[in-house]
Design an enzyme around this catalytic site. Structure first.
Site, mmCIF file in Angstrom:
data_model
loop_
_atom_site.group_PDB
_atom_site.id
_atom_site.type_symbol
_atom_site.label_atom_id
_atom_site.label_comp_id
_atom_site.label_asym_id
_atom_site.label_seq_id
_atom_site.Cartn_x
_atom_site.Cartn_y
_atom_site.Cartn_z
ATOM 1 N N SER A 2 0.784 -1.137 0.168
ATOM 2 C CA SER A 2 0.053 -0.004 0.131
ATOM 3 C C SER A 2 0.704 1.304 0.187
ATOM 4 O O SER A 2 1.704 1.515 0.748
ATOM 5 C CB SER A 2 -0.908 0.030 1.181
ATOM 6 O OG SER A 2 0.066 -0.041 2.302
ATOM 7 N N CYS A 3 0.677 1.997 -0.919
ATOM 8 C CA CYS A 3 1.431 3.398 -1.086
ATOM 9 C C CYS A 3 0.356 4.514 -1.662
ATOM 10 O O CYS A 3 -0.758 4.333 -1.882
ATOM 11 C CB CYS A 3 2.594 3.150 -2.248
ATOM 12 S SG CYS A 3 3.500 1.387 -1.894
ATOM 13 N N THR A 4 1.082 5.626 -1.590
ATOM 14 C CA THR A 4 0.381 6.822 -2.189
ATOM 15 C C THR A 4 0.997 7.611 -3.220
ATOM 16 O O THR A 4 2.442 7.821 -2.833
ATOM 17 C CB THR A 4 0.101 7.853 -1.056
ATOM 18 O OG1 THR A 4 -0.720 7.141 0.069
ATOM 19 C CG2 THR A 4 -0.836 9.019 -1.765
ATOM 20 N N THR A 23 4.981 7.270 -1.605
ATOM 21 C CA THR A 23 5.587 6.567 -0.310
ATOM 22 C C THR A 23 5.390 4.947 -0.410
ATOM 23 O O THR A 23 4.516 4.334 -1.044
ATOM 24 C CB THR A 23 4.576 6.875 1.016
ATOM 25 O OG1 THR A 23 3.236 6.395 0.443
ATOM 26 C CG2 THR A 23 4.322 8.299 1.165
ATOM 27 N N GLU A 92 2.706 1.310 -7.180
ATOM 28 C CA GLU A 92 1.491 1.585 -6.374
ATOM 29 C C GLU A 92 0.630 0.405 -6.619
ATOM 30 O O GLU A 92 0.185 0.101 -7.531
ATOM 31 C CB GLU A 92 1.043 2.959 -6.646
ATOM 32 C CG GLU A 92 -0.445 3.327 -6.080
ATOM 33 C CD GLU A 92 -0.308 4.064 -5.075
ATOM 34 O OE1 GLU A 92 -1.183 4.189 -4.142
ATOM 35 O OE2 GLU A 92 0.917 4.846 -4.758
#
Length: 487
Positions: A2-4, A23, A92
């Site tokens: 999980s990232c942004t 991230t 992502e």
């Protein structure tokens, strides 16, 4: 993972640079920033997780990477900029739906269940993609095309979004099932916000199957959509998010609120984000994938967005007010982030120093962002020599320690944290301005190594000073504190 992701087009930035940022939200992955020389790039690649083997070209370029220090699960290079000034961040993790995954299944590794069988390799994934693509591309578009060819040949075992940028263009590719894909060139005046969902909300299929100016996709994508009855759109409009993505209750807790906060910050005047007449709420499924920001965006702005925890809203987990909604949504800046980077490709400077990698280790809410020249023979020990054991001798562990100490004492520490962020970025920009001029005047671009050493020395000084102050504050607030006067 999980990232942004935040992507910034050339005309949306303050200095005509392109920026791609993400991230890397693993599970406290220990990360470092290194330079990979062509001689160190493998010619035959084997994935640890999927066991796929891929022959690589004989002409790799030098590139930066942020691999995991623990290599037991593979490289996980995460992000980097190559010698041709092309940036890449991968990946992502995005969402899909059962209709897509049934029609084009993910290519997963299958271990043999008996001696008569052989293991079946899986496809490529986040572990592999930077190593397989970044050393061999000279433009962002080339990055899309190389990755697309690998997806079509080997498939993937996960749904991912991948970004590329060069001096002029930013491209975003999203995988569709095991082998299909689509990609868009980001409009120059726009910023993309992408939080763990299939992001694209519009796509020009005519361009993708025609001039291909800003849209690319699998050659059979139209047939794939029609054959499997994937198009849910009405009135002739084509929204890829509805066709290939998800719309679940969990999205409204984990994903859409992040897009809402970033959109709210980027366009406070252009759109209504709060109140009974809001165009978008934290749980809206139609928050735009890209927006024209109300003002031009800086690297500091991107860092702020990727550090966010709904400050200024009732959802802020650190608020002292009893809003009844504290912490109900997944923050952007979270505890388990390994590394965050902004790959910035600049204009108006010599070719040799266009690429700047802004690096941040640990939780972005508390950690600082340090700019470094990408075109260097090696990275300083402070970011490259990271150990699995905690140490104040590198930025990764210094950042992790500051975050862990400051989080439970947020109100007492946040002022020190803000001063720390400002000091590193201000001094970092000052050092880069100085060396930009030195190298432009002298033509000696080997000075990137000297500049990076100065940048890391400055960051180490500020990090240790901040750690000292935060440690004192956290110690003073320990529950077993006692004085004779308390009797």
């Amino acid at each position: 993972m999980s990232c942004t992701t935040v992507l910034v087009g050339k005309k949306a930035s303050n200095d005509a640079s392109t920026m791609i940022a993400r991230t890397d939200d693993g599970h406290f992955d220990v990360k470092k920033l290194i330079v990979v020389e062509p001689k160190d790039q493998p010619r035959k690649y084997r994935s640890v997780l999927s066991h796929v083997e891929i022959d690589l070209p004989d002409n790799p370029m030098r590139y930066t990477a942020c691999p995991s220090v623990d290599k037991s699960s593979g490289v996980w290079a995460a992000t980097g900029i190559n010698a041709a000034n092309v940036g890449m961040t991968a990946t992502e993790t995005i969402t899909s739906n059962p209709r897509v995954l049934a029609a084009d299944p993910l290519v997963e590794y299958r271990k043999a269940t008996s001696r008569r069988e052989k293991d079946v390799p899986g496809g490529i994934g986040e572990e592999d993609i930077v190593v397989l693509v970044l050393p061999y591309i000279r433009t962002a578009r080339e990055g899309v095309l190389r990755l697309a060819s690998l997806l079509e040949q080997y498939g993937t075992y996960e749904s991912n979004g991948i970004a590329f940028n060069d001096e002029n263009e930013v491209w975003w590719l999203e995988t569709i099932g095991g082998h299909h894909w689509m990609a868009r060139r980001i409009p120059e005046d726009r910023v993309v916000i992408n939080p763990n969902q299939f992001g694209m909300d519009s796509f020009d299929l005519d361009d993708a199957f025609g001039a291909q100016e800003a849209h690319l996709c699998s050659a059979d994508l139209r047939e794939f959509i029609a054959l499997n009855h994937l198009d849910l759109n009405q009135g002739g409009r084509f929204n890829p998010r509805d066709v290939f993505g998800s719309r679940t209750d969990m999205d409204h807790i984990y994903n859409t609120p992040r897009a809402w906060f970033m959109g709210r910050w980027l366009t406070p005047e252009s759109h209504r984000w709060d109140g009974p007449d809001a165009e978008f709420t934290p749980e809206s499924d139609d928050i735009p994938w890209s927006l024209t920001p109300d003002r031009r965006v800086t690297a500091e702005d991107v860092k702020y967005l990727l550090s966010a925890h709904y400050q200024g809203t009732p959802y802020n987990p650190y608020t002292s007010q009893d809003t009844g909604r504290r912490g109900m949504y997944r923050s952007i800046g979270i505890n388990r982030t390994g590394v965050t980077s902004i790959c910035q490709i600049r204009s108006g400077v010599p070719e040799e120093i266009k690429g700047v990698e802004w690096i941040c280790f640990g939780s972005t809410t508390f950690s600082t962002m340090l700019p470094l020249y990408a075109n260097a023979a090696k990275m300083p020990k402070y970011v490259a020599n990271v150990t699995l054991e905690p140490s104040t001798e590198n930025l990764y562990w210094g950042s992790r320690l500051i975050g862990a100490l400051a989080d439970p004492a947020y109100s007492a520490c946040i002022q020190q944290i803000e001063r720390y962020h400002k000091a590193v970025v201000t001094n970092g920009r000052r050092i880069m301005l100085e060396y930009d001029r030195k190298m432009a005047d002298s033509g000696d671009f080997s000075l990137t190594a000297e500049a990076n050493e100065q940048l890391c020395a400055m960051a180490k000084k500020e990090t240790l000073s901040t750690l000292d102050r935060i440690l004192l504050t956290a110690s003073e607030r320990m529950k077993n504190g006692y004085n004779r006067a308390d009797n």
